[in-house]
Design an enzyme around this catalytic site. Structure first.
Site, PDB file in Angstrom:
ATOM      1  N   HIS A 295       0.833  -1.202   0.000  1.00 17.68           N
ATOM      2  CA  HIS A 295       0.000   0.000   0.000  1.00 17.68           C
ATOM      3  C   HIS A 295       0.869   1.255   0.000  1.00 17.68           C
ATOM      4  O   HIS A 295       1.956   1.270   0.595  1.00 17.68           O
ATOM      5  CB  HIS A 295      -0.933   0.007   1.210  1.00 17.68           C
ATOM      6  CG  HIS A 295      -1.995  -1.052   1.143  1.00 17.68           C
ATOM      7  ND1 HIS A 295      -2.429  -1.767   2.232  1.00 17.68           N
ATOM      8  CD2 HIS A 295      -2.692  -1.548   0.088  1.00 17.68           C
ATOM      9  CE1 HIS A 295      -3.357  -2.633   1.875  1.00 17.68           C
ATOM     10  NE2 HIS A 295      -3.524  -2.515   0.564  1.00 17.68           N
ATOM     11  N   CYS A 325      -5.608  -4.430   7.295  1.00 18.46           N
ATOM     12  CA  CYS A 325      -4.309  -4.751   6.698  1.00 18.46           C
ATOM     13  C   CYS A 325      -3.299  -4.969   7.813  1.00 18.46           C
ATOM     14  O   CYS A 325      -3.240  -4.181   8.767  1.00 18.46           O
ATOM     15  CB  CYS A 325      -3.836  -3.629   5.769  1.00 18.46           C
ATOM     16  SG  CYS A 325      -2.223  -3.965   5.004  1.00 18.46           S
ATOM     17  N   CYS A 392       9.472 -13.306  44.034  1.00 19.25           N
ATOM     18  CA  CYS A 392       8.482 -14.291  43.591  1.00 19.25           C
ATOM     19  C   CYS A 392       7.802 -13.771  42.333  1.00 19.25           C
ATOM     20  O   CYS A 392       7.353 -12.617  42.290  1.00 19.25           O
ATOM     21  CB  CYS A 392       7.467 -14.554  44.691  1.00 19.25           C
ATOM     22  SG  CYS A 392       6.085 -15.620  44.182  1.00 19.25           S
ATOM     23  N   CYS A 405       1.897 -17.499  48.593  1.00 21.16           N
ATOM     24  CA  CYS A 405       1.975 -16.040  48.518  1.00 21.16           C
ATOM     25  C   CYS A 405       0.989 -15.381  49.477  1.00 21.16           C
ATOM     26  O   CYS A 405       1.302 -14.389  50.129  1.00 21.16           O
ATOM     27  CB  CYS A 405       1.703 -15.564  47.094  1.00 21.16           C
ATOM     28  SG  CYS A 405       2.891 -16.144  45.868  1.00 21.16           S
ATOM     29  N   CYS A 478      -2.909 -12.490  33.235  1.00 25.23           N
ATOM     30  CA  CYS A 478      -2.942 -12.904  31.837  1.00 25.23           C
ATOM     31  C   CYS A 478      -1.953 -14.055  31.650  1.00 25.23           C
ATOM     32  O   CYS A 478      -0.805 -13.963  32.111  1.00 25.23           O
ATOM     33  CB  CYS A 478      -2.561 -11.730  30.927  1.00 25.23           C
ATOM     34  SG  CYS A 478      -2.229 -12.181  29.206  1.00 25.23           S
ATOM     35  N   CYS A 481       1.308 -12.390  29.406  1.00 26.34           N
ATOM     36  CA  CYS A 481       2.207 -11.351  29.924  1.00 26.34           C
ATOM     37  C   CYS A 481       2.078 -11.156  31.423  1.00 26.34           C
ATOM     38  O   CYS A 481       2.754 -10.292  31.991  1.00 26.34           O
ATOM     39  CB  CYS A 481       1.942 -10.025  29.207  1.00 26.34           C
ATOM     40  SG  CYS A 481       0.328  -9.286  29.560  1.00 26.34           S
ATOM     41  N   CYS A 491     -18.827 -12.586  28.648  1.00 28.72           N
ATOM     42  CA  CYS A 491     -18.529 -14.006  28.533  1.00 28.72           C
ATOM     43  C   CYS A 491     -17.132 -14.301  29.062  1.00 28.72           C
ATOM     44  O   CYS A 491     -16.408 -13.400  29.505  1.00 28.72           O
ATOM     45  CB  CYS A 491     -18.656 -14.448  27.076  1.00 28.72           C
ATOM     46  SG  CYS A 491     -17.441 -13.687  25.979  1.00 28.72           S
ATOM     47  N   CYS A 499      -1.248  -7.082  26.053  1.00 27.65           N
ATOM     48  CA  CYS A 499      -0.669  -7.848  24.940  1.00 27.65           C
ATOM     49  C   CYS A 499      -1.720  -8.347  23.954  1.00 27.65           C
ATOM     50  O   CYS A 499      -1.381  -8.976  22.966  1.00 27.65           O
ATOM     51  CB  CYS A 499       0.123  -9.040  25.478  1.00 27.65           C
ATOM     52  SG  CYS A 499      -0.898 -10.309  26.286  1.00 27.65           S
ATOM     53  N   CYS A 504      -9.215 -17.899  28.155  1.00 27.72           N
ATOM     54  CA  CYS A 504     -10.428 -18.283  28.882  1.00 27.72           C
ATOM     55  C   CYS A 504     -10.313 -17.817  30.332  1.00 27.72           C
ATOM     56  O   CYS A 504      -9.337 -18.135  31.021  1.00 27.72           O
ATOM     57  CB  CYS A 504     -10.613 -19.806  28.808  1.00 27.72           C
ATOM     58  SG  CYS A 504     -11.961 -20.438  29.835  1.00 27.72           S
TER      59      CYS A 504
END
Length: 535
Positions: A295, A325, A392, A405, A478, A481, A491, A499, A504
């Site tokens: 492009h 794109c 930790c 922890c 997550c 990350c 949901c 990231c 799930c």
């Protein structure tokens, strides 16, 4: 004679008006010059180089030009054709190196035949047209130019050495049946010798007005020199090269690719394009073409787009502005568009974002450090290589061994109170009750609680502990990350805001796409009960 000179001058002036200074150069001292002829290539033309079992193939649009050097005799065009030399760097054959002589010789003969067909008329422009439009077809080169491998050239050189005493490979004399007689000499260098990337093969046509075949004493001297060179270079290490050197075939391939890229860039800068953002027409010199997607955008529009994304810290957004794109500008293009200052920020944030996307990278929790740390996914322990702080990975506190922890957090809460103040409750419920009492109390009640537990504890430490507890109870990491994420509603398909990894919420499994079959092949449900009830 005067008529010939006038026609020569008219022809040279016409060539100067047709071709630019890069294509045609005239020797003002005499009726001579040189013309660079770029052959026209068909669509999907490829250059191929075989090296052992590997095959390198590139699609190109331009080949290095043929160089036609000419000298007009005084009786041209009425009686004699031009004396010319034809030079080509890529005219080779993959099976018989001697076929190069036939190819170049055939082109030379064809140029002479074109003059014979139009005896008495100027012919240089016709020669250029033939070389440009019909040379490849004449040589039976259609959609593929196959360069010879260096291993095959070595074998052919050995064969040539065996027959060097029987023939003169550097000189081929041809006498046309039509008058006048022309002695045509085809000159190619020894294929066994190493060549520079700019090396070429030449066909030289020297028309002669004498009958018969003339003797070329220089050719005999060249043959002797050729044989001496072969004897001198017949050692077994002649064709061995170091790992850092390139072979003649690779050099020729590089020459072709570099020329093709330069010509494509030259064509791009002089062509008008419509910017995909402002929809105005711009010269290619004022545009940027993204290599991944092709492009094209004008520099002002793409520059503003990149600057906004970098200033907002969204370096992952420095992509092609075209909808849907996945292309992106190269770092060099970004630098030229935004300048050194913003590019420095872009480079730093891009590195940070790349590290964030790596599952085995975390950061030192010390505020004074914050360096990237590579962790072992099989262990919760990590050590910063900059400040040597062991921590930790889960709770980002000082490493506590095999203890949980949450247990370590509870023990930390049981600290010695400030002198003269009472200790806070040890349970979460007790801490929450004290905070609810303090936050909803009157000014007098707040002063009483501050005198009991300490003002700094009530306004700082207590809120920090409650916040940490709330985050621990209501957030998850997550899986990509390890950023802490809170699920408010919706949901169980979650997207990390850092990231952009899909996962799930129930089991923290990474998902490749939103419509994954994870919820059909596991115990996890796509829509939790509370979401279904609200829907």
């Amino acid at each position: 004679m005067n008529t010939d000179l006038e026609e020569q001058e008219d022809e040279l002036l016409a060539l100067q008006s047709i071709f630019d200074s890069e294509e045609f150069v005239r020797d003002e001292s005499k009726s001579a010059g040189e013309i660079r002829v770029s052959v026209e290539l068909p669509a999907d033309f490829n250059v191929v180089l075989k090296e052992g079992d590997s095959l390198r193939q590139y699609e190109i649009s331009f080949l290095p030009p043929l160089l036609l050097t000419f000298d007009l005799p005084q009786d041209y065009p009425s009686s004699s054709p031009p004396s010319f030399t034809l030079t080509c760097s890529w005219l080779t054959h993959p099976q018989f190196i001697s076929y190069l002589l036939l190819q170049l010789h055939a082109l030379g003969v064809q140029l002479t035949d074109l003059y014979q067909a139009t005896r008495g008329a100027v012919v240089l422009f016709s020669w250029v047209q033939f070389l440009r439009e019909d040379a490849l077809k004449f040589l039976d080169i259609h959609s593929v130019l196959e360069l010879p491998s260096d291993e095959h050239n070595t074998e052919l050189c050995d064969q040539d050495k065996d027959s060097a005493t029987l023939s003169e490979p550097n000189n081929i004399e041809h006498t046309p049946t039509s008058e006048p007689t022309d002695d045509q000499h085809c000159d190619v260098s020894d294929p066994c010798e190493p060549h520079l990337p700019g090396s070429s093969s030449q066909v030289q046509e020297n028309p002669s007005t004498s009958d018969g075949i003339s003797t070329d004493s220089q050719g005999a001297c060249a043959l002797d020199s050729h044989q001496q060179t072969q004897t001198r270079d017949s050692s077994p290490n002649k064709h061995q090269t170091s790992d850092l050197s390139i072979t003649p075939s690779q050099a020729l391939m590089s020459q072709i690719l570099l020329y093709n890229a330069a010509q494509k860039q030259k064509l791009f800068t002089t062509t008008l394009f419509d910017c995909g953002v402002c929809f105005m027409s711009w010269l290619g010199s004022e545009c940027v073409q993204l290599f991944q997607c092709g492009h094209i955008f004008c520099k002002p529009c793409l520059g503003k787009f990149c600057k906004v994304q970098i200033k907002e810290g969204n370096v992952r957004g420095v992509t092609c502005p075209e909808a849907d794109c996945g292309g992106s500008p190269t770092p060099a293009q970004v630098r030229s568009l935004v300048g050194e200052e913003l590019f420095s920020r872009y480079d730093r944030l891009l590195l940070q974002s790349t590290l964030d996307h790596m599952a085995d990278v975390t950061y030192c929790p010390r505020n004074s450090c914050g360096s990237a740390v590579i962790v072992d996914t099989s262990s919760t322990a990590a050590m910063c290589s900059v400040c040597n702080f062991a921590f930790c990975v889960k709770c980002k506190k000082t490493y506590h061994g095999a203890q949980d922890c949450h247990t370590m957090k509870t023990e930390k809460e049981d600290i010695i109170p400030q002198r003269g103040y009472a200790s806070l409750p040890q349970s979460k419920e007790g801490l929450k009750a004290v905070w609810d009492d303090y936050s909803s109390a009157s000014k007098e009640r707040k002063r009483i609680l501050e005198r009991r537990y300490g003002r700094d504890v009530m306004q700082g430490t207590l809120t920090m502990w409650l916040s940490d507890d709330w985050i621990t109870d209501n957030c998850k990491h997550c899986p990509h990350c390890f950023c802490k994420i809170q699920k408010i509603s919706g949901c169980n398909v979650m997207t990390c805001t850092r990231c952009h990894q899909l996962f799930c919420w129930a089991c923290l499994t990474r998902l490749e796409k939103y419509g994954s079959d994870h919820f059909q092949s596991s115990d996890c449900v796509h829509y939790p009960l509370d979401f279904a009830y609200r829907a």
